[in-house]
Design a protein around this motif. Structure first.
Motif, PDB file in Angstrom:
ATOM      1  N   ALA A 111       0.831  -1.215   0.000  1.00 32.57           N
ATOM      2  CA  ALA A 111       0.000   0.000   0.000  1.00 32.57           C
ATOM      3  C   ALA A 111       0.863   1.261   0.000  1.00 32.57           C
ATOM      4  O   ALA A 111       2.029   1.244   0.411  1.00 32.57           O
ATOM      5  N   ASP A 112       0.272   2.341  -0.488  1.00 29.57           N
ATOM      6  CA  ASP A 112       0.867   3.683  -0.423  1.00 29.57           C
ATOM      7  C   ASP A 112       2.159   3.814  -1.217  1.00 29.57           C
ATOM      8  O   ASP A 112       2.938   4.738  -0.977  1.00 29.57           O
ATOM      9  N   LYS A 113       2.375   2.914  -2.152  1.00 28.20           N
ATOM     10  CA  LYS A 113       3.500   3.028  -3.076  1.00 28.20           C
ATOM     11  C   LYS A 113       2.986   3.566  -4.405  1.00 28.20           C
ATOM     12  O   LYS A 113       1.798   3.446  -4.727  1.00 28.20           O
ATOM     13  N   VAL A 114       3.886   4.138  -5.188  1.00 31.06           N
ATOM     14  CA  VAL A 114       3.539   4.615  -6.518  1.00 31.06           C
ATOM     15  C   VAL A 114       3.669   3.461  -7.509  1.00 31.06           C
ATOM     16  O   VAL A 114       4.649   2.707  -7.471  1.00 31.06           O
ATOM     17  N   TYR A 115       2.674   3.327  -8.402  1.00 31.14           N
ATOM     18  CA  TYR A 115       2.701   2.299  -9.438  1.00 31.14           C
ATOM     19  C   TYR A 115       2.431   2.931 -10.796  1.00 31.14           C
ATOM     20  O   TYR A 115       1.613   3.849 -10.921  1.00 31.14           O
ATOM     21  N   SER A 116       3.110   2.415 -11.815  1.00 28.89           N
ATOM     22  CA  SER A 116       2.947   2.907 -13.171  1.00 28.89           C
ATOM     23  C   SER A 116       3.266   1.757 -14.129  1.00 28.89           C
ATOM     24  O   SER A 116       3.980   0.812 -13.749  1.00 28.89           O
ATOM     25  N   VAL A 117       2.756   1.817 -15.354  1.00 28.89           N
ATOM     26  CA  VAL A 117       2.864   0.697 -16.292  1.00 28.89           C
ATOM     27  C   VAL A 117       3.267   1.183 -17.677  1.00 28.89           C
ATOM     28  O   VAL A 117       2.805   2.225 -18.141  1.00 28.89           O
ATOM     29  N   PHE A 118       4.111   0.395 -18.363  1.00 32.76           N
ATOM     30  CA  PHE A 118       4.403   0.614 -19.781  1.00 32.76           C
ATOM     31  C   PHE A 118       4.254  -0.716 -20.514  1.00 32.76           C
ATOM     32  O   PHE A 118       4.356  -1.790 -19.921  1.00 32.76           O
ATOM     33  N   THR A 119       4.002  -0.639 -21.834  1.00 30.75           N
ATOM     34  CA  THR A 119       3.669  -1.854 -22.569  1.00 30.75           C
ATOM     35  C   THR A 119       4.071  -1.767 -24.037  1.00 30.75           C
ATOM     36  O   THR A 119       4.379  -0.700 -24.554  1.00 30.75           O
ATOM     37  N   SER A 120       4.050  -2.917 -24.678  1.00 38.64           N
ATOM     38  CA  SER A 120       4.316  -3.019 -26.113  1.00 38.64           C
ATOM     39  C   SER A 120       3.419  -4.096 -26.692  1.00 38.64           C
ATOM     40  O   SER A 120       3.125  -5.090 -26.024  1.00 38.64           O
TER      41      SER A 120
END
Length: 203
Positions: A111-120
């Motif tokens: 919890a309370d962490k930053v999450y982000s996503v990249f894809t191809s």
């Protein structure tokens, strides 16, 4: 800026997502973070891998990349996940890793962490955004803070996807414009994570 730990956790079959992950790692480092670049284990059968020379070659070329563990997620303040798109969803290799996080989730350690996503993906409309949004469902359960790149920097107004950096593999390996977006996305995630850490210390 508050010191931040950033984990770049990815799966790549033939190298596109790996290139994006390296750009993200560089962006996080330039933003001042301590960075761990981690791949998830390959789970596909040897028969499938050997049938596609580029897949087998990439596996050999990245043999020295450390495999992700749950400890990497617990250590991180910001986590960027990278994955190819598989029918509009994350690759099963990344999903299998995420499915092992129940213990950390139950202890509230994600919890309370930053999450982000990249894809191809291999096709122009092959599910870039649906893949990123699917991983958002995981972050909701974890109690994470989702930080997309948005259109918050001029680099995003070229090929930038506001949900997360995405690449069309039919165009070949990720070009500089895509790598610049991955670089920026990681920098932004680190800056937001640092602000969150600093804010918690003042409460």
């Amino acid at each position: 800026m508050e010191a931040v730990n950033a984990a770049i956790v990815y799966y790549s079959a033939t190298g596109a997502v790996h290139s994006m992950a390296r750009a993200a790692a560089e962006g996080a480092e330039k933003a001042g973070a301590q960075v761990r670049l981690r791949k998830v284990p390959e789970l596909a059968p040897e028969s499938a891998i050997s049938a596609k020379p580029a897949w087998a070659r990439h596996l050999r070329e990245t043999a020295d990349v450390t495999e992700a563990t749950l400890a990497d997620l617990e250590w991180a303040d910001a986590v960027l996940f990278g994955t190819p798109t598989r029918f509009g969803n994350p690759a099963m290799q990344l999903k299998a890793f995420i499915d092992t996080t129940g213990g950390l989730w139950r202890q509230n350690r994600l919890a309370d962490k930053v999450y982000s996503v990249f894809t191809s993906t291999g096709s122009a409309h092959g599910g870039h955004e649906s893949t990123i949004l699917a991983l958002g469902n995981v972050f909701y359960h974890w109690g994470g803070v989702i930080v997309p790149p948005g259109y918050t920097d001029p680099v995003q107004h070229g090929v930038g996807n506001p949900y997360g950096t995405s690449h069309w593999a039919a165009d070949g390996p990720p070009g500089q414009a895509v790598l610049d977006c991955a670089h920026y996305q990681a920098r932004r995630a680190v800056v937001v994570a640092a602000a969150l850490k600093a804010g918690r210390h003042t409460l």
